[in-house]
Design an enzyme around this catalytic site. Sequence first.
Site, mmCIF file in Angstrom:
data_model
loop_
_atom_site.group_PDB
_atom_site.id
_atom_site.type_symbol
_atom_site.label_atom_id
_atom_site.label_comp_id
_atom_site.label_asym_id
_atom_site.label_seq_id
_atom_site.Cartn_x
_atom_site.Cartn_y
_atom_site.Cartn_z
ATOM 1 N N ARG A 52 21.654 29.758 -5.714
ATOM 2 C CA ARG A 52 20.801 28.591 -6.003
ATOM 3 C C ARG A 52 21.097 28.171 -7.428
ATOM 4 O O ARG A 52 20.907 28.952 -8.357
ATOM 5 C CB ARG A 52 19.325 28.951 -5.823
ATOM 6 N N HIS A 60 20.257 21.117 0.241
ATOM 7 C CA HIS A 60 19.547 22.350 0.601
ATOM 8 C C HIS A 60 19.816 22.606 2.089
ATOM 9 O O HIS A 60 18.929 22.487 2.934
ATOM 10 C CB HIS A 60 18.053 22.179 0.314
ATOM 11 N N GLN A 87 17.730 25.046 4.306
ATOM 12 C CA GLN A 87 16.435 24.458 4.638
ATOM 13 C C GLN A 87 16.577 23.523 5.844
ATOM 14 O O GLN A 87 15.785 23.579 6.788
ATOM 15 C CB GLN A 87 15.908 23.677 3.421
ATOM 16 N N ASP A 139 8.525 16.316 0.573
ATOM 17 C CA ASP A 139 8.867 17.364 -0.390
ATOM 18 C C ASP A 139 8.289 16.911 -1.737
ATOM 19 O O ASP A 139 7.871 15.750 -1.885
ATOM 20 C CB ASP A 139 10.409 17.502 -0.443
ATOM 21 N N CYS A 169 9.031 21.443 3.150
ATOM 22 C CA CYS A 169 9.830 22.646 2.893
ATOM 23 C C CYS A 169 9.074 23.665 2.051
ATOM 24 O O CYS A 169 9.443 24.841 2.049
ATOM 25 C CB CYS A 169 11.142 22.268 2.223
ATOM 26 N N ARG A 187 13.150 29.790 8.356
ATOM 27 C CA ARG A 187 14.165 30.020 7.316
ATOM 28 C C ARG A 187 14.836 31.383 7.532
ATOM 29 O O ARG A 187 16.035 31.536 7.413
ATOM 30 C CB ARG A 187 13.516 29.994 5.913
HETATM 31 N N1 CP Z 1 11.753 25.789 0.571
HETATM 32 C C1 CP Z 1 12.287 26.616 -0.354
HETATM 33 O O1 CP Z 1 13.508 26.660 -0.559
HETATM 34 O O2 CP Z 1 11.367 27.385 -1.001
HETATM 35 P P1 CP Z 1 11.643 28.324 -2.242
HETATM 36 O O3 CP Z 1 11.916 27.448 -3.429
HETATM 37 O O4 CP Z 1 10.370 29.116 -2.394
HETATM 38 O O5 CP Z 1 12.821 29.203 -1.930
HETATM 39 N N1 NVA Z 2 13.427 19.447 -3.875
HETATM 40 C C1 NVA Z 2 12.843 20.710 -4.268
HETATM 41 C C2 NVA Z 2 12.968 21.694 -3.154
HETATM 42 C C3 NVA Z 2 12.343 23.032 -3.430
HETATM 43 C C4 NVA Z 2 12.513 23.982 -2.286
HETATM 44 C C5 NVA Z 2 13.532 21.213 -5.533
HETATM 45 O O1 NVA Z 2 14.759 21.097 -5.619
HETATM 46 O O2 NVA Z 2 12.840 21.688 -6.418
#
Ligand code: CP
Ligand code: NVA
Length: 308
Positions: free
Chosen positions: A106, A133, A136, A227, A267, A295
């Site tokens: 990430r 993502h 997701q 989101d 999400c 997930r």
């Molecule tokens: N939806 C998601 O990716 O959640 P986290 O940021 O908690 O991993």
């Molecule tokens: N769009 C959000 C998703 C978190 C799971 C972010 O990138 O923070």
Amino acid sequence: MLNPIKLEKKHFLSSLDTSFDEFLHILEIAKNFKNKDLNFKLQDKVLGLIFDKSSTRTRVSFHVAMSRLGGTTVDLNPTTSQIGRGEPIKDTARVLSRYCDVLAIRTFKQTDIEEYSKWSSKPVINALTDLEHPCQALADFMTIKEEFSDYKKVVLTFIGDGNNVANSLILYGALLGVEVRIACPKGYEPNDLVINRAKNIYKNKNLLKITHDPISAVQGANVLYTDVWSSMGEENQKENKDKNFLGFTIDPNLVRNADKNAIILHCLPAYRTKEITDEVIESKNSRIFEQAENRMHVQQALLACLLS
Ligand code: CP
Ligand code: NVA
């Protein structure tokens, strides 16, 4: 017995790194894992996790997925590893891929995850970047399939920021032939390259619609998705965005304009009262916690397919 089949591409950096058939295969494997109908093991395999941003669901679901497969996970925190000190990606990737069998990362820039994949001898999974993502989106379309068997009859409306989550939904939506509508304030549209790639896949079907009017976007929709308005890394835009996104909240009034059996997805994590109300998250049409559970099943399936 159903067995995971190796994916054509080594890495999973984008929704479009799987073909249509591979996507369906991953979901089938995920369903079998969920129903405890498949006992497939990745005994002694090691998953390396690198998180340059916070995570609850992605981190824990990857850990548990790997543990269910009989493997283990090493969780690297950039502040306590040499990553935070600025060790070049090409060095980190070459070293970690000699220890680990797969890496889930990430980070911020999509080009950084591409750099990891270039130097890693083992598969790299996108666990969220600013652009996409895809893990997701796999779970999202698994959740949608549990409710609506035919993707081609689904209208999915995403209300909010044209962000990483929206981008990955758009790309899978195009691959699956789902009608995708994005309702966002002016200036917050999804990535242009993503839109163009999706339009090329849809060919002459006009199934991707970008609008600035949430009420018209939800008419007849089967899935309402939102989101956060400000993603990780955009903390300095929060005040501005909170003003610009007024009217883009999924509240009971917006839900009433959708199909009466429409399901609600998010999400998570959510800012209740901003992009969605508490009442809608807790409503009977919400599938948000099923989506979060999925997930784990899709990532277990993805690991199985990448490492088969
Ligand atoms: N939806 C998601 O990716 O959640 P986290 O940021 O908690 O991993
Ligand atoms: N769009 C959000 C998703 C978190 C799971 C972010 O990138 O923070």
